[in-house]
Every structure is written in C-alpha cells, then in structure tokens.
Design an enzyme around this catalytic site. Sequence first.
Site, PDB file in Angstrom:
ATOM      1  N   LYS A  99      41.107  51.300  43.286  1.00  0.00           N
ATOM      2  CA  LYS A  99      40.819  51.651  41.899  1.00  0.00           C
ATOM      3  C   LYS A  99      39.481  52.378  41.790  1.00  0.00           C
ATOM      4  CE  LYS A  99      43.519  47.819  40.024  1.00  0.00           C
ATOM      5  NZ  LYS A  99      43.517  46.436  39.558  1.00  0.00           N
ATOM      6  N   GLN A 103      40.801  41.298  37.849  1.00  0.00           N
ATOM      7  CA  GLN A 103      41.765  41.279  38.945  1.00  0.00           C
ATOM      8  C   GLN A 103      42.337  39.879  39.154  1.00  0.00           C
ATOM      9  OE1 GLN A 103      42.785  44.036  40.676  1.00  0.00           O
ATOM     10  NE2 GLN A 103      44.280  42.710  41.659  1.00  0.00           N
ATOM     11  N   ASP A 153      45.366  46.650  31.629  1.00  0.00           N
ATOM     12  CA  ASP A 153      46.443  46.051  32.414  1.00  0.00           C
ATOM     13  C   ASP A 153      47.681  45.819  31.537  1.00  0.00           C
ATOM     14  OD1 ASP A 153      46.416  45.681  35.135  1.00  0.00           O
ATOM     15  OD2 ASP A 153      45.142  43.906  35.081  1.00  0.00           O
TER      16      ASP A 153
END
Length: 285
Positions: free
Chosen positions: A54, A98, A121
């Site tokens: 990322k 995460q 997300d």
Amino acid sequence: MTAKILDGNAIAKAARNEMAKIVTARSAQGLRPPGLAVILVGDDMASGIYVKHKRRDCEELGFHSNVQHLSSNVTQEDLEERVITLNNDPSIDGILVQLPLPAHIDSGRIIDCIDPAKDVDGFHPYNIGRLALRRPTIRSCTPKGIMLLLEHTGVELRGLDATIIGASNHVGRPMGLELLLAGCTVTTAHKFSRDIEGSVVTADLVVSAVGKPGLVPGSWIKPGAIVVDIGITRDDNGKLRGDVVFDEACERASWITPVPGGVGPMTRVAMLQNTLDAAPRLPDE
C-alpha cells in the site's frame, strides 16, 4: 473449454495509471494529494507485506501516505485515540486499520470509530448499510475490486445465478449485496450450509472466499461459469493456493481468477480509488 484468465495485475496496473493522471491533474490545479493513513498493529508478516504494498502504491500514484506501526501491546483506548486524531486531520482522506488486530482489541469498536467518509476499506456499518439499501457510498474493497474484474469479462451480470462461498462481514456479505445490486440471483453458502456443492454446480458465477485450499473441485463448476477465487493460503511447500482447484476448474469455466495475481491487486486498487474519491474534488469532476 479453456478458461480465460482474469489478470488482476494487468487490470490493476491500468487502473493505477488512470489514477496517477488524475492526481497529476489535481496537483496542476493546486489541490493537495489524496492522503491515506494506515495503522498496522503488531508484527503479522502477511499484514506487514500488505501494508508495504500500500505504501508503494501511494508513492507510485503521488498520494500522501501516513503509515503508523504500533506495538501489539497497544491498548484499545490508545488505538481509538489514534483513529479519532486521523478523523480530524484535514490532510487525511482515507483511514485503514490493518486487520487482523490482536485478540485484546475489539475490532468492531475500532471500525466504528473511523469517520464513515474516511472508511476506505468500506467496513463501517454506515457504508455497509448504504450498500444494503442500494444507495452505496464507499464500497468494501475486495467486492468492489471483484466487480471491476467482472466488468472485463463483458458478461451481462443481470439475471445470472451467483453463489458466494463465505459470509464474512468484510467480503462474503458485501459481495452478495454488490451482486444483488447488479441484478444477480444470489446464494450465500457458509460453514452451516448442508450442500455447498449443490449451490455451486448450478451457478453461473462462483465466488469463493474461505481460505481452504481445494475446497472447490473443478467438477463442481458449471460449464461456462465465471469463477472468482478470493481464498489464499500458503501450503506446506510455501506455495500460495486458492479455494478452487485451478487446473480442473480451467477446463470448465469461461473466466477464472488466478491465485495469486487475481483478486488481491484489485482489492488494493479499490482502496486507492476509495481514497481518491474521498479527497476534495476537481471543479469539473
């Protein structure tokens, strides 16, 4: 029949190139770069690799990247405060915590803390709820990435019978909502389902998101079906494997995603698109 490969790497590369052009145009008009904050807790190897990718994506596209790597001992309160601080940071358009998080952290509470407008997300209940009501805002990354892949087949999704294996909050459930929105008849199979094979053999579209190698043998695949394999597991020999027995399924499917190189790159692209969409807009956008 030999299936055509849905090459996520190639499709994702083209999408990143288009986003890079938009970022350049934004800069030329005096707008700051889109900002993505990623919080990584602990030292899970797979999560660390994903966050590294990322960061690299952000550098490639000209995004502002804020990566915070925290100890696995971080408290619930400290992590929530970090998220709230990023909610209030005007240079940050997207926040991604995460997963998985350590066992002592309530992941649901952390997701709930993220500003829905910065939830790139697409996990926040607000954003999932909007999708369920057919009024989508920010969409969950993996399902969104899969919908982008499916566009490249040229197949009309409306009216197809689709079976999803797996009912997780982050993949299986929003995937079902995406396919409903596209006009599919959707069946979701899960660990309590009595006849997963029966749900798969008649499906025009199969999406497997379990993480169990060999779960779906090729003999289950309806001739001409589209197969999307989200499952990814490293076997005893260190090889990455999907849920679907790839070589067998290729003999029956019309389109299929490889593992790796199928869904994974598209998940990252969807997250970057969400971040770009959350950033201040150009006047002509």
